[in-house]
Design an enzyme around this catalytic site. Structure first.
Site, short mmCIF file in Angstrom:
data_model
loop_
_atom_site.label_atom_id
_atom_site.label_comp_id
_atom_site.label_asym_id
_atom_site.label_seq_id
_atom_site.Cartn_x
_atom_site.Cartn_y
_atom_site.Cartn_z
N ASP A 1 35.90 36.23 49.40
CA ASP A 1 37.20 35.82 49.95
C ASP A 1 37.41 34.24 50.14
O ASP A 1 36.46 33.56 49.88
CB ASP A 1 37.57 36.66 51.19
C1 BGC Z 1 42.57 37.28 52.48
C2 BGC Z 1 42.63 38.13 51.26
C3 BGC Z 1 43.27 37.27 50.24
C4 BGC Z 1 43.14 36.03 50.00
C5 BGC Z 1 43.77 35.21 48.89
C6 BGC Z 1 42.58 35.82 52.29
O1 BGC Z 1 42.74 34.92 53.52
O2 BGC Z 1 41.39 37.83 53.40
O3 BGC Z 1 43.00 39.28 51.52
O4 BGC Z 1 43.35 38.19 49.19
O5 BGC Z 1 43.11 35.21 51.15
O6 BGC Z 1 44.87 34.92 49.29
#
Ligand code: BGC
Length: 750
Positions: free
Chosen positions: A285
């Site tokens: 993530d």
């Molecule tokens: C979130 C993810 C997301 C990623 C990219 C993160 O902060 O937890 O779910 O896909 O950002 O935007």
């Protein structure tokens, strides 16, 4: 002891862990191409493939530094480049100017629609309709791919048992069976049967794993999960998505029992690769690798890179610990180039499956698809099906078209708010609000007096006007709930009642004596205790997306019937959380008979627990509304439950059926639910588990027999030795309207 002995004598079915897994199917020609490219790539390029760069969605001009990094082969994927000219420009640099012309994979959070916004995933889960979920994902893929996006960070498959957690809005709810069915539908919709079709995109099962069990519902918080619960509940939808061939998996921000997911060998190596044979790639993530420093799991970025790569995490999102440290780790012999090759192989495999080597550039031929008539019609259907009728006193709904209506509330005309969390690309201007649609349907019979400017507004300055208009109306429609920013990532709430002065306004309106229909637009269940008796009807609309207005109008006026069912248990108060239907029984199960109400305890009572059970003195043990709950404009009767065989052999199957009849005056859709309880287990079993459901639509007076079948494999769980087994013994089954009721029967597995 007697039970333990018995168990030694009877057969236990061991469930083999590998089901059919599309992603495990190696395509020899792809593998050969990967080997040939890998053989030529420099270490820099290999580390580059494992690096994803993020830009802000607002960046209009490509940064020179990013272009140069792509040119040097230091970037495998980019997220959030939006402008298609920028996508093509970066891709051109990758193909024409980088050492081996490996295409970039462009990713984006296309969560519940790109331009045509469907209901939030929790709303889509309330449809209990995999068909509409698959269509929503296919439409999202169709639209997003017109801008060069070939990878979405969806579906989120985190089991969510805590409505304080803002990300419950992005989930399929609390049940592993429902989430698995819908997870498969998302994968099919996004990826189709062949991801290389230009209108298909790679999906990503996130967040692996346990993120929804954040302590106290506070986002990013620690997660303590027993391995049994992890395997039998939280991992289930991920396994389903992997068996359906999902291309990628994203690790979660949380630690699981003290080990952050992004450096967790047990979940990534032992389970995902080892037991499940996953052949796609794993992405972190956003910064979740370097956040392992703040977790207190790694001293610095180099250690974080080592832990993550060594655990099997293939691609790093935004942070640069791989780029800065993998070369040195390899030089030091702590990490090997062969390990890095495996990571790159996983990434290239998906790029090949997406057809990026053959068609790397944006396909510009399908622009007319954006917000097409058909897409909007499907989004409306999804919104209609997502809405759950929670209360309907005196059958006030559907409304008569002759009623004079006062439309009130902060969300009746809030295009941005009705679309919900993760809307980067949906435009407010495309969203049709309830005000617009109701006005079109009712003309002068509708007056709009919002009363509050937004969902958090605490001022009562608009009350007077709203009350005056209500006095002249036959019915009040109150659109309340939460703005979209109050749910989603990092937006957990400790108090999940209606925010701002909404309750005060409802109380003031109650005094007019006019019936109140409350339509809630929110990313989570809302506690209603203070106003439940003040309103006559309640519709849970979630955040319905672009087509909120037309969908709600059809439903309120009876042109459509409500068919949504809760995908989560709805609490009376925050103090009951976590509350979910598939809990264990405890040694003192709560019952209506044993419930002791707080006020019934004499002052100065003698200390005693005898006769008491697992309940709260003030709120009892039941939720406001159970999992699976939802009313409709007609009524359905259940009768004649039948079990095909009272004794079932381990390699046999059992059929359970019941007759459902529409005993009301309108056609309607019922979601017939099938639950099971395994009465005795090597580890205790839930009081009920959903094992099937069927949507049926019946005309008044019509009836239908609905059948469910079970095999031993459907009844498996992980025992104390962490083996997946089905044990012989007695089972109860229910066919019913929700997790708290239903016709009961039984069988024995031998
Ligand atoms: C979130 C993810 C997301 C990623 C990219 C993160 O902060 O937890 O779910 O896909 O950002 O935007």
């Amino acid at each position: 002891m007697r039970i333990a002995l018995l168990k030694l004598l009877v057969p236990i079915l061991l469930i083999p862990s590998l089901a059919y897994n599309q992603s495990a199917d190696p395509n020899p020609s792809i593998e050969k191409s990967i080997d040939s490219i890998l053989g030529k790539m420099s270490l820099t390029e290999k580390i580059g493939q494992a690096s994803q760069r993020g830009t802000s969605s607002r960046v209009k001009i490509l940064p020179e530094e990013l272009k140069q990094a792509v040119r040097e082969g230091r970037v495998g994927s980019v997220l959030n480049v939006l402008d298609r000219n920028n996508v093509d420009e970066l891709q051109r640099i990758a193909i024409k100017e980088s050492p081996h012309g490996i295409p970039i994979l462009f990713g984006r959070d296309v969560i519940h629609g790109y331009k045509t916004i469907f209901p939030i995933p929790l709303g889509q889960a309330a449809t209990w309709n995999p068909g509409i979920v698959e269509r929503g994902a296919a439409i999202a893929a169709e639209e997003a791919s017109t801008n060069g996006i070939r990878w979405t960070f969806a579906p989120m498959l985190d089991i969510s048992r805590d409505p304080r957690w803002g990300r419950i809005a992005e989930s399929a709810g609390e049940d592993p069976y429902l989430a698995s069915v819908l997870g498969r539908a998302y994968v099919k919709g996004f990826q189709g049967d062949d991801m290389s079709a230009p209108n298909k995109i790679a999906a990503c099962a996130k967040h692996f794993v346990g993120y929804g069990a954040a302590e106290g519902g506070r986002d990013y918080n620690s997660v303590m999960l027993s391995e049994n619960t992890l395997r039998d509940t939280y991992l289930k939808p991920f396994k389903a998505a992997i068996d359906a061939g999902i291309a990628t998996v994203m690790t979660s921000f949380n630690d699981i029992n003290g080990v952050p997911a992004s450096g967790n060998k047990f979940i990534l190596k032992t389970i995902l690769r080892g037991e499940w044979n996953f052949k796609g790639f794993v992405v972190s993530d956003w910064n979740s690798i370097t956040e392992m420093i703040a977790h207190g799991y790694c001293a610095d970025a180099k250690e974080a890179a080592f832990r993550a790569a060594n655990a099997g995490l293939d691609m790093e999102m935004t942070s640069t610990s791989y780029e800065n440290n993998l070369r040195e780790l390899i030089k030091e012999g702590r990490f090997t180039e062969a390990q890095l090759n495996d990571m790159v192989r996983n990434i290239l495999r998906i790029k090949f499956k997406l057809g990026l080597f053959k068609s790397p550039y944006v396909d510009r031929s399908r622009d007319e698809k954006l917000l097409s008539k058909q897409h909007l019609a499907d989004a409306k259907e999804a919104a209609v099906e997502s809405m759950v009728l929670l209360k309907n006193k005196n059958d006030i709904l559907p409304l008569s078209k002759n009623n004079k209506i006062d439309l009130i509330g902060p969300l009746a005309n809030a295009p941005h708010e009705q679309m919900g969390t993760w809307i980067f690309d949906g435009k407010d201007a495309d969203a049709i609000t309830p005000l617009t649609s109701l006005q079109a349907a009712l003309g002068k019979k509708l007056v709009f007096t919002p009363g509050l400017a937004n969902s958090r507004d605490r001022r009562d300055t608009g009350f007077k006007e709203a009350i005056a208009a209500a006095m002249k109306a036959d019915v009040i429609l109150f659109f309340g709930g939460e703005e979209s920013i109050l749910s989603g990532e990092a937006h957990s709430r400790a108090d999940i009642s209606l925010p701002g002065a909404q309750e005060q306004l409802i109380k003031a309106l109650k005094k007019t004596g006019r019936p109140i229909v409350l339509i809630i637009l929110a990313g989570r269940p809302i506690t209603l205790g203070n106003i439940l008796d003040d309103v006559d009807a309640i519709v849970m609309g979630w955040h319905p997306g672009t087509m909120a207005g037309p969908a709600i109008t059809d439903l309120l006026l009876g042109n459509a019937s409500p068919s949504g069912r809760l995908p989560v248990t709805w609490p009376k108060a925050v103090g009951q959380i976590p509350i979910y239907y598939n809990h264990f029984n405890t040694g003192r199960p709560a019952t209506a008979k044993t419930f002791v109400q707080l006020d019934s305890i004499p002052v100065g009572a003698w200390q005693s627990s005898l006769g008491n059970a697992s309940h709260y003195l003030d709120l009892g043990f039941e939720p406001q509304y159970p999992f699976g709950y939802g009313l409709q404009y007609t009524s359905f009767d259940y009768s004649n439950i039948m079990v095909s065989n009272a004794v079932v052999s381990m390699n046999g199957s059992v059929e359970v059926s019941a007759t459902i009849s529409n005993s009301g005056k309108r056609a309607g859709t019922e979601i017939v639910q099938f639950y099971v309880q395994d009465l005795v287990g090597d580890v205790v079993r839930p009081v009920r588990e959903l094992k099937g459901f069927k949507r049926i639509t019946l005309e008044p007076g019509q009836k239908q027999e609905v059948k469910f079948s079970l095999t031993a494999a459907d009844l498996s769980f992980h025992n104390q030795a962490m083996k997946e087994v089905t044990e012989p013994g007695k089972f109860k089954v229910w066919i019913g309207k929700n997790a708290s009721e239903g016709l009961e029967a039984a069988f024995e597995l031998k």
